[in-house]
Scaffold this motif. Structure first.
Motif, mmCIF file in Angstrom:
data_model
loop_
_atom_site.group_PDB
_atom_site.id
_atom_site.type_symbol
_atom_site.label_atom_id
_atom_site.label_comp_id
_atom_site.label_asym_id
_atom_site.label_seq_id
_atom_site.Cartn_x
_atom_site.Cartn_y
_atom_site.Cartn_z
ATOM 1 N N PHE A 26 0.899 -1.194 -0.084
ATOM 2 C CA PHE A 26 0.018 0.025 0.253
ATOM 3 C C PHE A 26 0.757 0.951 -0.027
ATOM 4 O O PHE A 26 0.574 2.135 -0.887
ATOM 5 C CB PHE A 26 -0.929 -0.145 1.214
ATOM 6 N N PRO A 27 1.782 1.448 0.857
ATOM 7 C CA PRO A 27 2.778 2.812 0.894
ATOM 8 C C PRO A 27 3.048 2.841 -0.472
ATOM 9 O O PRO A 27 3.433 4.169 -0.761
ATOM 10 C CB PRO A 27 3.519 2.468 1.892
ATOM 11 N N LEU A 30 0.893 4.153 -2.856
ATOM 12 C CA LEU A 30 0.605 5.527 -2.298
ATOM 13 C C LEU A 30 1.453 6.578 -3.031
ATOM 14 O O LEU A 30 1.108 7.669 -3.336
ATOM 15 C CB LEU A 30 0.508 5.540 -0.867
ATOM 16 N N ILE A 31 2.577 6.206 -2.835
ATOM 17 C CA ILE A 31 3.843 7.055 -3.358
ATOM 18 C C ILE A 31 3.481 7.503 -5.045
ATOM 19 O O ILE A 31 3.736 8.532 -5.507
ATOM 20 C CB ILE A 31 5.163 6.435 -3.220
ATOM 21 N N LEU A 34 0.453 9.585 -5.493
ATOM 22 C CA LEU A 34 0.738 11.148 -4.982
ATOM 23 C C LEU A 34 1.621 11.780 -5.841
ATOM 24 O O LEU A 34 1.288 13.042 -6.241
ATOM 25 C CB LEU A 34 1.443 11.007 -3.501
ATOM 26 N N LEU A 37 -0.715 12.434 -8.735
ATOM 27 C CA LEU A 37 -1.738 13.576 -8.294
ATOM 28 C C LEU A 37 -0.857 14.864 -8.402
ATOM 29 O O LEU A 37 -1.308 16.099 -8.812
ATOM 30 C CB LEU A 37 -2.329 13.549 -7.028
#
Ligand code: HEM
Lengths: 281, 361
Positions: A26-27, A30-31, A34, A37
């Motif tokens: 997950f992390p 997420l990187i 991000l 984004l």
């Protein structure tokens, strides 16, 4: 003696592997999300989604391999030489596509049918209790169709866990061998496998990665609001130049002057009173 | 470089015995080894520190006056460099704090970590929970838009219903007959001074109690197994905490990008066609109050004050009622069932509140 693998349920084994694998990967995802984004690409659609999915595959393979290895060591006392992640990921993904794919369809159908039935039940209730308040109606209706949908979803997840657990068992029985290490050594082994062994090196490299990502992040980050919400635009404060109406202006000024005169007169009166008083003394 | 560092270290060590301090902080033994389940408390500390930092940055520009609060917030969003991001981070950070507090409470509840000898950690924790919710309530007013103004109006009205103290509390918070400058000033002071000070002090006490009692550890496993797995706080638990903190940070950033803060119109004492609604984590309570049994004078007191108050009291009394030393959640059916019912109840009511929006005329 029964093989330790026989003693654990497939569902528990599959849960132990997949739940920790999910959080392990997950992390890293997420990187990626991000950074997408910050570069103003939506990771939930189009090219952004494709990028995220493609990057997720190696992350998941690594995560499944790592967590499966530690679960084997900790719970089963088994060790696997050679790669773990690829074959488990592959089987999990195929099963997932089959089971969760049909599960998606089944849950969708349950929701559609459930909502119809719920609406019918509510209509029935309203027949003899027309004053059914809206707040109670909403919650009742929600419960009526979400409970069956949740049960169907749970069944499909359990089926997937069961099948995946069965494959995981097969895998560890065919490619693993019992670890000769003691419990203490095994604990060290699996904990060191999940958490890097050299703490200083890890903390320093971690800090390095954070600094690098932070720099990238602030460079990509737009300075002003990237998405002015269409519903709430920034109100353009107009420096409204009031039209000058000469007549009104004159009237207002006259009124003001009159007021000022009245105040002045009152002040003078008071002053003369005071001087009189003082003289009187 | 290393030599310089060593010199500075020795200098400090000679004066404050850094080595012992370090050993005390880092070598805390964790029975049963490090675990991901223990990261929530550290995440809460991290989120709080970030709220303090972003909050101070916001205060460089924010003006707590009824005339300027709205305009200064708009200025932060639209003019100040990265202002939109700092504000949105602060906004989503508050949601993260609430989610994390629920996660932390759930973890210590399910692990039976509130039981003897950790009752005092639990009690201080409950006060921290109330403080976190109060942060959300007071912060919500500060942008001074319609959403802020009306949520506060409704919230204070609900508080007013409390027997005995309600009237005083409502007047104290409002500072006048209707919400205005006095209300904003008071909420601002509570939000940026009283609550942070209280949270810092009590979090310190919480940690002191925690270190005194020691971590509870896993709820199952034989003593020899637990002993074999026992590990120090550093490095493996620290590593897990850091990874979790990084994930929390990234999640908050992502939310700030996806849904940056946008204001409604400036607050006016006329709601127009705006329907007041509190922040999402109060929605379940708000929706419950719409039920028929909670209407009328008595019903409102029951739903808005008595039930939440009783629930908090029950939680406070929990370690003293539940004296069974069994910590395994799978052997505590009542605890497991209660937790599940409360969580599903909150979820269902929150979704109901969202669905209910369509039915407001
Ligand atoms: C701002 C809010 C809070 C902060 C910063 C905080 C921080 C922490 C930290 C850092 C720990 C150490 C171990 C761990 O993380 O599990 C801890 C433990 C604990 N906390 Fe909190 N906490 C907060 C709120 C709460 C609340 C709301 C409760 C419950 C009502 C609570 C109850 C406990 C208990 C019982 C422990 C001991 C756990 C164990 O021994 O395993 N805390 N807290």
């Amino acid at each position: 003696m029964a093989h330790p693998v026989e003693n654990i349920s497939s569902i528990k084994l599959a849960w132990a592997v997949s739940w920790s694998a999910f959080w392990t990967g997950f992390p890293f995802k997420l990187i990626v999300a991000l950074l997408l984004l910050a570069g103003q690409v939506h990771p939930w659609e189009g090219a952004g989604l494709v990028t995220l999915l493609v990057v997720s595959v190696p992350i998941d393979i690594w995560a499944v391999g790592l967590t499966a290895r530690t679960v084997f060591l900790e719970r089963l006392g088994m060790e696997v030489r050679g790669p773990v992640g690829v074959s488990l990921w592959w089987e999990g993904a195929v099963l997932g596509a089959l089971v969760l794919g049909s599960g998606y369809y089944a849950v969708g159908t349950t929701v559609a049918v459930g909502q119809k039935i719920a609406a019918a039940i509510i209509a029935r209730i309203k027949n003899f209790y027309p004053k059914l308040p809206i707040a109670e109606q909403i919650t009742l209706e929600l419960l009526l169709w979400t409970i069956p949908a949740a049960i169907v979803l749970l069944v499909f997840v359990l089926v997937w866990l069961h099948l995946f657990g069965w494959r995981v068992k097969r895998f560890v029985m065919t490619s693993g061998q019992p670890s000769s290490a003691s419990l203490l050594e095994r604990v060290r082994q699996w904990d060191y496998a999940r958490v890097p062994a050299d703490p200083t090196l890890v903390l320093v490299s971690f800090a390095g990665v954070i600094v690098t990502l932070t720099v990238v992040f602030w460079v990509l980050l737009p300075v002003t609001t990237p998405t002015p919400h269409p519903d709430y635009p920034l109100p353009q404060v107009e420096k409204a130049s009031k039209p000058v109406k000469p007549e009104e202006l004159i009237k207002k000024t006259e009124a003001n002057l009159e007021k000022a005169e009245a105040v002045l007169a009152a002040l003078e009166k008071e002053k003369s009173k005071e001087t009189k008083k003082r003289k009187g003394k | 470089m290393n030599a310089v560092f060593q010199k500075v270290y020795d200098f400090v060590d000679e004066r404050i015995d850094l080595k012992t301090l370090e050993a005390k902080m880092m070598n805390e033994p964790i029975k049963g080894g490090s675990r991901w389940a223990y990261v929530f408390g550290s995440c809460l500390l991290f989120i709080f520190i970030m709220q303090a930092i972003t909050g101070m940055l916001l205060m460089f520009y924010y003006i707590p006056s009824a005339d300027h609060a709205y305009a200064s917030t708009q200025y932060i969003i639209h003019e100040v460099d990265y202002g939109w991001f700092i504000l949105s981070y602060h906004f989503w950070g508050s949601s993260a704090m609430v989610v994390m507090v629920f996660a932390h409470m759930s973890q210590v509840f399910l692990w039976g970590a509130y039981k003897k000898p950790r009752e005092m950690i639990w009690l201080v924790g409950l006060v921290l929970f109330v403080i976190v919710m109060a942060f959300g309530f007071t912060g919500y007013l500060l942008p001074w838009d319609q959403r802020a103004y009306w949520a506060t109006t409704v919230g204070v009205e609900i508080m007013d219903k409390t027997p005995l103290v309600g009237d005083f509390l409502a007047r104290f918070l409002k500072g006048g007959p209707t919400p205005g400058q006095m209300t904003l000033s008071r909420f601002f002071v509570i939000h940026v001074m009283i609550l942070p000070a209280a949270l810092m002090g009590l979090a310190g006490l919480h940690l002191f109690f925690f270190r005194s009692a020691g971590p509870a550890g896993p709820f199952r496993g034989t003593p020899e197994e637990l002993k074999a797995k026992t590990d120090f706080f550093f490095p493996r638990q620290v590593w897990k905490d850091i990874v979790a903190i990084a994930a929390v940070f990234m999640a908050i950033c992502a939310l700030a990008f996806i849904e940056p803060v946008q204001l409604l119109e400036q607050a006016t004492p006329d709601p127009g066609d705006y329907h007041p609604e509190p922040e999402w984590y109060f929605l379940f309570l708000f929706q419950m109050l719409r039920w028929k049994i909670f209407s009328g004078e008595f019903g409102e007191v029951l739903g808005a004050v008595a039930i939440p108050g009783m629930f908090l009291l029950l939680l406070a009394a929990l370690p003293f009622i539940d004296r069974n030393p069994e910590r395994n959640i799978f052997k505590r059916p009542i605890a497991l069932l209660s937790w599940t019912v409360v969580m599903i109840g909150i979820l269902v009511l929150t979704v109901s509140a969202i669905l209910n929006r369509e039915f407001l005329e």
